[in-house]
Scaffold this active site. Structure first.
Site, mmCIF file in Angstrom:
data_model
loop_
_atom_site.group_PDB
_atom_site.id
_atom_site.type_symbol
_atom_site.label_atom_id
_atom_site.label_comp_id
_atom_site.label_asym_id
_atom_site.label_seq_id
_atom_site.Cartn_x
_atom_site.Cartn_y
_atom_site.Cartn_z
ATOM 1 N N GLU A 77 0.851 -1.194 0.000
ATOM 2 C CA GLU A 77 0.000 0.000 0.000
ATOM 3 C C GLU A 77 0.882 1.238 0.000
ATOM 4 O O GLU A 77 1.709 1.430 0.887
ATOM 5 C CB GLU A 77 -0.933 0.044 1.206
ATOM 6 C CG GLU A 77 -1.858 1.261 1.130
ATOM 7 C CD GLU A 77 -2.829 1.402 2.293
ATOM 8 O OE1 GLU A 77 -3.769 2.200 2.157
ATOM 9 O OE2 GLU A 77 -2.639 0.746 3.322
ATOM 10 N N GLU A 102 4.980 4.560 3.998
ATOM 11 C CA GLU A 102 4.520 5.843 4.525
ATOM 12 C C GLU A 102 5.712 6.579 5.129
ATOM 13 O O GLU A 102 6.636 5.938 5.637
ATOM 14 C CB GLU A 102 3.437 5.609 5.592
ATOM 15 C CG GLU A 102 2.896 6.847 6.262
ATOM 16 C CD GLU A 102 2.263 7.814 5.286
ATOM 17 O OE1 GLU A 102 2.840 8.909 5.116
ATOM 18 O OE2 GLU A 102 1.213 7.482 4.689
ATOM 19 N N ASP A 152 -2.633 12.391 -2.961
ATOM 20 C CA ASP A 152 -2.813 13.838 -3.093
ATOM 21 C C ASP A 152 -3.162 14.168 -4.543
ATOM 22 O O ASP A 152 -2.410 13.824 -5.454
ATOM 23 C CB ASP A 152 -1.529 14.558 -2.692
ATOM 24 C CG ASP A 152 -1.741 16.054 -2.494
ATOM 25 O OD1 ASP A 152 -2.371 16.684 -3.369
ATOM 26 O OD2 ASP A 152 -1.275 16.588 -1.476
ATOM 27 N N THR A 224 -12.298 4.804 5.048
ATOM 28 C CA THR A 224 -11.376 5.627 5.816
ATOM 29 C C THR A 224 -11.876 7.073 5.882
ATOM 30 O O THR A 224 -12.846 7.446 5.227
ATOM 31 C CB THR A 224 -9.976 5.615 5.191
ATOM 32 O OG1 THR A 224 -10.057 6.206 3.878
ATOM 33 C CG2 THR A 224 -9.437 4.201 5.078
ATOM 34 N N GLU A 227 -11.980 8.801 2.396
ATOM 35 C CA GLU A 227 -13.124 8.464 1.552
ATOM 36 C C GLU A 227 -14.405 9.055 2.116
ATOM 37 O O GLU A 227 -15.239 9.592 1.384
ATOM 38 C CB GLU A 227 -13.251 6.949 1.419
ATOM 39 C CG GLU A 227 -14.366 6.527 0.489
ATOM 40 C CD GLU A 227 -14.324 5.045 0.143
ATOM 41 O OE1 GLU A 227 -15.201 4.605 -0.628
ATOM 42 O OE2 GLU A 227 -13.415 4.339 0.624
#
Length: 245
Positions: A77, A102, A152, A224, A227
Site C-alpha cells: 500500500e 509511509e 494527493d 477511511t 473516503e
C-alpha cells in the site's frame, strides 16, 4: 539586526520525479513515542536512505521471503497514513503479506501500536518514498498487488506534474508486479480519476480489469476518513483496477 533562524534543510524537496508523499509534521504523544521505540523493530524495515530524505540508498534491496520468513503473496500500500486500510486487510488475510509505505512518522507509530496490539505477523512498514522502493528495493515481479488509495490530487493545474500516477509510475509498478498482478487505484477527485484512467489505459503492459467507465468499489477497502470526507462533500468515489499482462 538579529538574524532570523533558518528553516531546516529538507533534501526531499530536491527530486526530479514525483514522490509518493507530501512532507507533514505531526507530534507523537509520549505513549506513542514509547510504543514506537519498543515495537518498531518488529515491523519497520531497516532501509538505508540515500542523499534525499526518505530516499532508498543505492544498492539497498530486500527479499520478501526473508523479510516475512515465508513465501506468500505480497500487497504493497502506497501512502498508508495511519494504517486503517492495511491493518484491516492484514487482520482479515493472515495468509497474505502486507507492506505499508509511509513517511508520516506519527501515522507509522499509530500503525505499529495497533499492529502490535493485534498481534499481526504479516505486516511490515517502510519509511521511504514508494516509487524508489518499488523500483529499486523490491525484486522485479515480487508484488501481487499495489494499492494507491486517495493520493494527493494536486488540484491546481500548475501542480498536476507532481501527481504520483504518471507514465513513469506505471512503468515502475509494471516492474514490481508479478505477471497477472493488480494495480488498484481510488480517488474522490474527478479530474485526477480521469487523469489516472488516461495514464493507465495508455500504459504498456497493462489491461483494464473492469468493464464500463469505472471499476466497482474494491470490496477489500475499508471506509477511511479520506473516503468518508469525499462522500460527505458529495464527490463521486472512483475506483480503477489494472492487471499486468
Amino acid at each position: 539586526m538579529t538574524e532570523q533562524p533558518r528553516k531546516p534543510f529538507d533534501p526531499s524537496t530536491f527530486r526530479d520525479k514525483p514522490v509518493s508523499f507530501v512532507r507533514r509534521s505531526g507530534r507523537m504523544t509520549p505513549s506513542q513515542e514509547r510504543a514506537w521505540e519498543e515495537s518498531r523493530s518488529d515491523f519497520l524495515l531497516e532501509i538505508a536512505h540515500g542523499p534525499a530524505a526518505t530516499s532508498v540508498a543505492a544498492g539497498e534491496t530486500g527479499d520478501p521471503a526473508e523479510i516475512f520468513g515465508r513465501e506468500a503473496d505480497l500487497i504493497v500500500e502506497v501512502g498508508s497514513g495511519q494504517g486503517h486500510q492495511i491493518l484491516s486487510a492484514a487482520a482479515a488475510r493472515p495468509e497474505t503479506n502486507f507492506l505499508a509505505v509511509e513517511v508520516f512518522r506519527a501515522g507509522l507509530a499509530r500503525t505499529v501500536i495497533r499492529a502490535a496490539d493485534a498481534g499481526l505477523t504479516n505486516l511490515r512498514l517502510a519509511e521511504v518514498n514508494a516509487p524508489e522502493l518499488l523500483e529499486h528495493y523490491l525484486p522485479e515481479g515480487s508484488v501481487a498487488e499495489i494499492w494507491v488509495f486517495f493520493p494527493d490530487p494536486w488540484k491546481k493545474a500548475k501542480h498536476h506534474k507532481r501527481r504520483l500516477i504518471s507514465a513513469d509510475f506505471a512503468r515502475i509498478a509494471h516492474r514490481a508486479l508479478k505477471p497477472g498482478g493488480v494495480l488498484r487505484l481510488g480517488t474522490d477527485w474527478q479530474n485526477y480519476a480521469d487523469h489516472m484512467r488516461e495514464v493507465m489505459d495508455e500504459a504498456p503492459g497493462f489491461e483494464r480489469a473492469f468493464e464500463g467507465d469505472w471499476a466497482e468499489r474494491y470490496e477489500g477497502r475499508v471506509l477511511t476518513a479520506f473516503e468518508n470526507k469525499g462522500i460527505e462533500k458529495g464527490r463521486d468515489i472512483r475506483d480503477l483496477t489494472y492487471r499486468k499482462i
